[in-house]
Design a protein around this motif. Sequence first.
Motif, PDB file in Angstrom:
ATOM      1  N   ILE A  61       0.835  -1.204   0.000  1.00 27.53           N
ATOM      2  CA  ILE A  61       0.000   0.000   0.000  1.00 27.53           C
ATOM      3  C   ILE A  61       0.871   1.256   0.000  1.00 27.53           C
ATOM      4  CG2 ILE A  61      -1.629   1.371   1.363  1.00 27.53           C
ATOM      5  CD1 ILE A  61      -2.855  -1.232   2.333  1.00 27.53           C
ATOM      6  N   LEU A  62       1.877   1.277   0.861  1.00 27.03           N
ATOM      7  CA  LEU A  62       2.711   2.474   0.992  1.00 27.03           C
ATOM      8  C   LEU A  62       3.559   2.718  -0.246  1.00 27.03           C
ATOM      9  CD1 LEU A  62       3.873   2.269   4.721  1.00 27.03           C
ATOM     10  CD2 LEU A  62       1.840   3.350   3.744  1.00 27.03           C
ATOM     11  N   ARG A  63       3.786   1.672  -1.044  1.00 28.22           N
ATOM     12  CA  ARG A  63       4.578   1.826  -2.271  1.00 28.22           C
ATOM     13  C   ARG A  63       3.735   2.240  -3.483  1.00 28.22           C
ATOM     14  NH1 ARG A  63       7.488  -2.959  -0.465  1.00 28.22           N
ATOM     15  NH2 ARG A  63       9.705  -2.515  -0.192  1.00 28.22           N
ATOM     16  N   LEU A  64       2.425   2.289  -3.345  1.00 25.38           N
ATOM     17  CA  LEU A  64       1.567   2.573  -4.492  1.00 25.38           C
ATOM     18  C   LEU A  64       1.822   3.964  -5.056  1.00 25.38           C
ATOM     19  CD1 LEU A  64      -1.914   1.126  -3.416  1.00 25.38           C
ATOM     20  CD2 LEU A  64      -0.307   0.182  -5.095  1.00 25.38           C
ATOM     21  N   ARG A  65       1.801   4.025  -6.397  1.00 21.44           N
ATOM     22  CA  ARG A  65       1.921   5.291  -7.118  1.00 21.44           C
ATOM     23  C   ARG A  65       0.629   5.523  -7.911  1.00 21.44           C
ATOM     24  NH1 ARG A  65       7.329   6.940  -7.297  1.00 21.44           N
ATOM     25  NH2 ARG A  65       8.831   5.349  -6.595  1.00 21.44           N
ATOM     26  N   TRP A  66       0.381   6.781  -8.248  1.00 21.54           N
ATOM     27  CA  TRP A  66      -0.822   7.092  -9.013  1.00 21.54           C
ATOM     28  C   TRP A  66      -0.791   6.414 -10.382  1.00 21.54           C
ATOM     29  CZ3 TRP A  66      -4.955   8.863  -6.729  1.00 21.54           C
ATOM     30  CH2 TRP A  66      -4.834   9.593  -5.562  1.00 21.54           C
ATOM     31  N   SER A  67       0.400   6.151 -10.886  1.00 19.93           N
ATOM     32  CA  SER A  67       0.516   5.472 -12.178  1.00 19.93           C
ATOM     33  C   SER A  67       0.093   4.009 -12.109  1.00 19.93           C
ATOM     34  CB  SER A  67       1.958   5.560 -12.702  1.00 19.93           C
ATOM     35  OG  SER A  67       2.879   5.060 -11.738  1.00 19.93           O
ATOM     36  N   ASP A  68      -0.052   3.463 -10.883  1.00 23.49           N
ATOM     37  CA  ASP A  68      -0.534   2.083 -10.724  1.00 23.49           C
ATOM     38  C   ASP A  68      -2.041   1.989 -10.936  1.00 23.49           C
ATOM     39  OD1 ASP A  68       2.031   1.134 -10.049  1.00 23.49           O
ATOM     40  OD2 ASP A  68       1.763   1.688  -7.943  1.00 23.49           O
ATOM     41  N   ILE A  69      -2.698   3.147 -10.990  1.00 20.86           N
ATOM     42  CA  ILE A  69      -4.156   3.185 -11.166  1.00 20.86           C
ATOM     43  C   ILE A  69      -4.464   3.542 -12.619  1.00 20.86           C
ATOM     44  CG2 ILE A  69      -6.297   4.302 -10.449  1.00 20.86           C
ATOM     45  CD1 ILE A  69      -4.873   4.905  -7.766  1.00 20.86           C
ATOM     46  N   GLN A  70      -5.054   2.585 -13.324  1.00 15.30           N
ATOM     47  CA  GLN A  70      -5.392   2.792 -14.729  1.00 15.30           C
ATOM     48  C   GLN A  70      -6.736   2.140 -15.024  1.00 15.30           C
ATOM     49  OE1 GLN A  70      -2.224   1.624 -17.436  1.00 15.30           O
ATOM     50  NE2 GLN A  70      -0.643   2.173 -15.946  1.00 15.30           N
TER      51      GLN A  70
END
Length: 410
Positions: free
Chosen positions: A258-267
């Motif tokens: 969770i803490l490593r998530l980036r906005w680019s992971d959301i598509q």
Amino acid sequence: MATIKLVLRQKPRQDGALPICLRITKDRKTSFIYLGHYLQPDQWDDATHQVKKSHPNAKRLNNFLLKKLAEASDEALDLETKTKHVSAKAVRSKLKPQVGATFFPQADNFLAQLKAHGKYNQYTSDKPRIEHFRDFLNGSDIAFSDISAGLLERFKAYLRTLKTYRDKPMGERSVVNHLVTIRSVYAHARKNGVVTKDQSPFGENGIKIKFPDSIKIGLTVDEVKQLEEAELSDPAHIHARNLWLFSFYFAGMRVSDILRLRWSDIQNDRLHYAMGKNNKGGSLKIPDKALKILEQYTHLKENKDDMVFPELKGCDFTDKFKTQRTIAFKTSALDKCLRNHVAPAAKIDKKLTMHIARHSFGNISGDRIPIQMLQKLYRHSSITTTIGYQGNFIHKDADDALDTVLAFEP
């Protein structure tokens, strides 16, 4: 010709103990090989270059040191016979594999590799376990051939006498984890060619490692609703709850992921990520409840590759060890907030931590979801892991069987 002596080098640890070394001198240049043992200055005899008899393990330790000195002298003589010009450094390089072929030098090298590979959690867990083994041996090194199943059984008994930081006896799971660490050092030594498989005290003819059954307790549906609806005013408490619910909404997603998530992971309204523990990739539809959480953090977004949550913003991800350490510290702070503030506000009397979100998903899913689908949601590499994990939460058959037996008229 090179001269080799046993010495106590004047480089003390925090407790004042000094390292025992082989000092190699050639052409007025000196090099040292550390033998993995430390003594207080008054435990060493400078005149005889031996451990004083007052030391509780003097005889065994002196035998070990004399053996290493003899091995080193023989190797140095052999090297100088074959090579006309040889330096003290070259002699040290030739000798180091031989004198490092005992447990603690290999253990230290094992820990150094964990650190170099960024494995902070394993490093911080295994290091004190190795120190407990050292304490059990009264600070002495030990040959791999001397580590028997019987000695490890005595080590287990010794561990059960130790107190944890809460002044409670060490749990059986922790005792077994110490054996796992020692087995890991054996595996490391095998890779280095120091020991062979048949020399291990573990396995079919040695000591068996069996983990005790652990109890996994998650929240119920009603408790999750209480958590969702709890009145919170402190932003830090709201943030901790958000991360817990985000984990739950994604089948118990691990906090490190969770803490490593980036906005680019959301598509395309899907979350794409690879689980850090086993690097298994995949994507999941973003539930509406999770979308509402994400909306609370869009104002912090600086670019499409920015972190979704703030904990790791500005973190140097090339330093894996520091990254793992930061995640551990941040997780500890989140868990403290969940226990001390969020759980009481939600009227939940169970221990609330980030990892409990994973248990809660397992508890609520029960036997209602096919095991193959649960394996995919959990990102387990083996379905056997999923079956074992989910077994903690499936109680209906056992409960029905108990009711059947007890359903009789008195």
